[in-house]
Scaffold this motif. Structure first.
Motif, PDB file in Angstrom:
ATOM      1  N   SER A 193      -3.088   7.165   3.254  1.00 47.66           N
ATOM      2  CA  SER A 193      -4.218   7.912   2.692  1.00 47.66           C
ATOM      3  C   SER A 193      -3.916   8.378   1.263  1.00 47.66           C
ATOM      4  O   SER A 193      -4.829   8.809   0.554  1.00 47.66           O
ATOM      5  N   ARG A 194      -2.654   8.275   0.834  1.00 50.93           N
ATOM      6  CA  ARG A 194      -2.260   8.748  -0.487  1.00 50.93           C
ATOM      7  C   ARG A 194      -2.639   7.727  -1.562  1.00 50.93           C
ATOM      8  O   ARG A 194      -2.700   6.517  -1.301  1.00 50.93           O
ATOM      9  N   PRO A 195      -2.862   8.182  -2.810  1.00 52.35           N
ATOM     10  CA  PRO A 195      -3.053   7.227  -3.908  1.00 52.35           C
ATOM     11  C   PRO A 195      -1.822   6.325  -4.033  1.00 52.35           C
ATOM     12  O   PRO A 195      -0.701   6.738  -3.728  1.00 52.35           O
ATOM     13  N   LYS A 196      -2.039   5.095  -4.495  1.00 52.49           N
ATOM     14  CA  LYS A 196      -0.928   4.145  -4.542  1.00 52.49           C
ATOM     15  C   LYS A 196       0.203   4.625  -5.437  1.00 52.49           C
ATOM     16  O   LYS A 196       1.383   4.410  -5.129  1.00 52.49           O
ATOM     17  N   HIS A 229       7.997   2.126 -12.756  1.00 52.74           N
ATOM     18  CA  HIS A 229       7.201   1.027 -13.323  1.00 52.74           C
ATOM     19  C   HIS A 229       7.628  -0.330 -12.767  1.00 52.74           C
ATOM     20  O   HIS A 229       6.774  -1.230 -12.609  1.00 52.74           O
ATOM     21  N   GLN A 230       8.901  -0.506 -12.447  1.00 56.59           N
ATOM     22  CA  GLN A 230       9.345  -1.749 -11.819  1.00 56.59           C
ATOM     23  C   GLN A 230       8.705  -1.918 -10.441  1.00 56.59           C
ATOM     24  O   GLN A 230       8.266  -3.011 -10.078  1.00 56.59           O
ATOM     25  N   LEU A 231       8.639  -0.826  -9.693  1.00 57.12           N
ATOM     26  CA  LEU A 231       7.992  -0.872  -8.382  1.00 57.12           C
ATOM     27  C   LEU A 231       6.492  -1.119  -8.522  1.00 57.12           C
ATOM     28  O   LEU A 231       5.895  -1.859  -7.731  1.00 57.12           O
ATOM     29  N   LYS A 232       5.897  -0.511  -9.524  1.00 57.85           N
ATOM     30  CA  LYS A 232       4.459  -0.678  -9.751  1.00 57.85           C
ATOM     31  C   LYS A 232       4.129  -2.138 -10.045  1.00 57.85           C
ATOM     32  O   LYS A 232       3.116  -2.676  -9.559  1.00 57.85           O
ATOM     33  N   GLU A 233       4.984  -2.782 -10.808  1.00 55.02           N
ATOM     34  CA  GLU A 233       4.783  -4.201 -11.109  1.00 55.02           C
ATOM     35  C   GLU A 233       5.028  -5.070  -9.875  1.00 55.02           C
ATOM     36  O   GLU A 233       4.268  -6.000  -9.592  1.00 55.02           O
ATOM     37  N   LYS A 234       6.064  -4.741  -9.117  1.00 52.45           N
ATOM     38  CA  LYS A 234       6.408  -5.530  -7.933  1.00 52.45           C
ATOM     39  C   LYS A 234       5.303  -5.482  -6.881  1.00 52.45           C
ATOM     40  O   LYS A 234       5.015  -6.500  -6.228  1.00 52.45           O
ATOM     41  N   PHE A 235       4.688  -4.326  -6.719  1.00 50.60           N
ATOM     42  CA  PHE A 235       3.678  -4.167  -5.674  1.00 50.60           C
ATOM     43  C   PHE A 235       2.262  -4.108  -6.245  1.00 50.60           C
ATOM     44  O   PHE A 235       1.364  -3.546  -5.623  1.00 50.60           O
ATOM     45  N   ASN A 263      -0.063  -6.264  -6.462  1.00 45.62           N
ATOM     46  CA  ASN A 263      -1.111  -6.940  -5.697  1.00 45.62           C
ATOM     47  C   ASN A 263      -0.848  -6.945  -4.191  1.00 45.62           C
ATOM     48  O   ASN A 263      -1.388  -7.789  -3.470  1.00 45.62           O
ATOM     49  N   LYS A 264      -0.024  -6.021  -3.746  1.00 44.67           N
ATOM     50  CA  LYS A 264       0.233  -5.947  -2.314  1.00 44.67           C
ATOM     51  C   LYS A 264       0.523  -4.513  -1.898  1.00 44.67           C
ATOM     52  O   LYS A 264       0.853  -3.657  -2.712  1.00 44.67           O
ATOM     53  N   SER A 265       0.374  -4.281  -0.603  1.00 44.82           N
ATOM     54  CA  SER A 265       0.561  -2.939  -0.064  1.00 44.82           C
ATOM     55  C   SER A 265       2.033  -2.634   0.132  1.00 44.82           C
ATOM     56  O   SER A 265       2.854  -3.536   0.340  1.00 44.82           O
ATOM     57  N   LEU A 266       2.353  -1.343   0.072  1.00 42.50           N
ATOM     58  CA  LEU A 266       3.716  -0.904   0.347  1.00 42.50           C
ATOM     59  C   LEU A 266       3.841  -0.576   1.829  1.00 42.50           C
ATOM     60  O   LEU A 266       2.914  -0.006   2.430  1.00 42.50           O
ATOM     61  N   PRO A 267       4.973  -0.899   2.432  1.00 46.62           N
ATOM     62  CA  PRO A 267       5.209  -0.441   3.801  1.00 46.62           C
ATOM     63  C   PRO A 267       5.558   1.041   3.797  1.00 46.62           C
ATOM     64  O   PRO A 267       5.981   1.591   2.781  1.00 46.62           O
ATOM     65  N   VAL A 268       5.385   1.697   4.940  1.00 46.62           N
ATOM     66  CA  VAL A 268       5.777   3.096   5.037  1.00 46.62           C
ATOM     67  C   VAL A 268       7.294   3.172   4.941  1.00 46.62           C
ATOM     68  O   VAL A 268       7.998   2.523   5.721  1.00 46.62           O
TER      69      VAL A 268
END
Length: 212
Positions: free
Chosen positions: A125-128, A154-160, A162-167
């Protein structure tokens, strides 16, 4: 003016026996809604106090994310100082400092971890960007510069992108189950109204007025 000379009257309201509710969290939710309606900054902000193994207490501000008759919920990195101290000693104190309304609420209780399903429901439910920040920050661990933290983010932002992050398995919530709740309403001439709820062995809540 010297700090010792700073004072004012507290005259915004009172708290009487007739205003008390059978369950303290019912009254708490009423007061929380009052704080929200009043537009005070961060009405859900609360102090969480934990105790280290050496007996040293520690406090920090977190945001309340849910409250039911079962207790008060917040989320954190499970490697953080507060989470590690809770793991060793689950006795926790909370404090809501609604001083703009001349009110405060103090809670003593026991922390328990939330289920994986509860953690996932809130995490998604949190913002990405908030999800990414949970991964980027090893909370309470030393870091040499802020730039390093931002680089990781920013590295994580680029990596994800176009895809969702797991919990993350290092992140989750706690529910503080209260056994004592005190409501404080400021009064003129320092004659404040204080009522304390304590749960008895049968699970019933008993109230008493405290001297200010």
């Amino acid at each position: 003016m010297a700090i010792s000379d700073m004072r004012r009257q507290y005259s915004m309201g009172s708290l009487t026996e007739k205003q008390l509710t059978p369950h303290p969290l019912t009254l708490f939710k009423m007061w929380l809604q009052d704080a929200i309606d009043a537009g005070i900054p961060d009405p859900t902000a609360m102090t969480v106090a934990t105790v280290a193994a050496n007996g040293q207490p520690s406090q920090r501000i977190v945001l309340l994310k849910d409250v039911t008759e079962e207790g008060f919920v917040f989320y954190t990195n499970l490697g953080s100082r507060k989470a590690q101290e809770i793991a060793a000693n689950p006795k926790v104190a909370l404090h809501f400092p609604w001083f703009f309304m001349e009110r405060q609420v103090r809670i003593c209780g026991t922390a328990e971890k939330l289920s994986a399903a509860e953690n996932a429901r809130y995490f998604f439910s949190r913002p990405k960007d908030s999800q990414l920040a949970a991964y980027a920050s090893k909370q309470s661990q030393p870091i040499s510069t802020r730039e390093l933290l931002m680089t990781q983010f920013h590295q994580l932002k680029e990596k994800f992108a176009n895809k969702s992050l797991p919990v993350p398995d290092f992140w989750g919530g706690f529910r503080i189950k209260p056994h004592q709740v005190e409501f404080w309403q400021g009064g003129e001439d320092r004659l404040h109204d204080r009522f304390e709820y304590n749960v008895d062995d049968a699970g019933n809540w008993q109230t008493q007025r405290l001297m200010p």
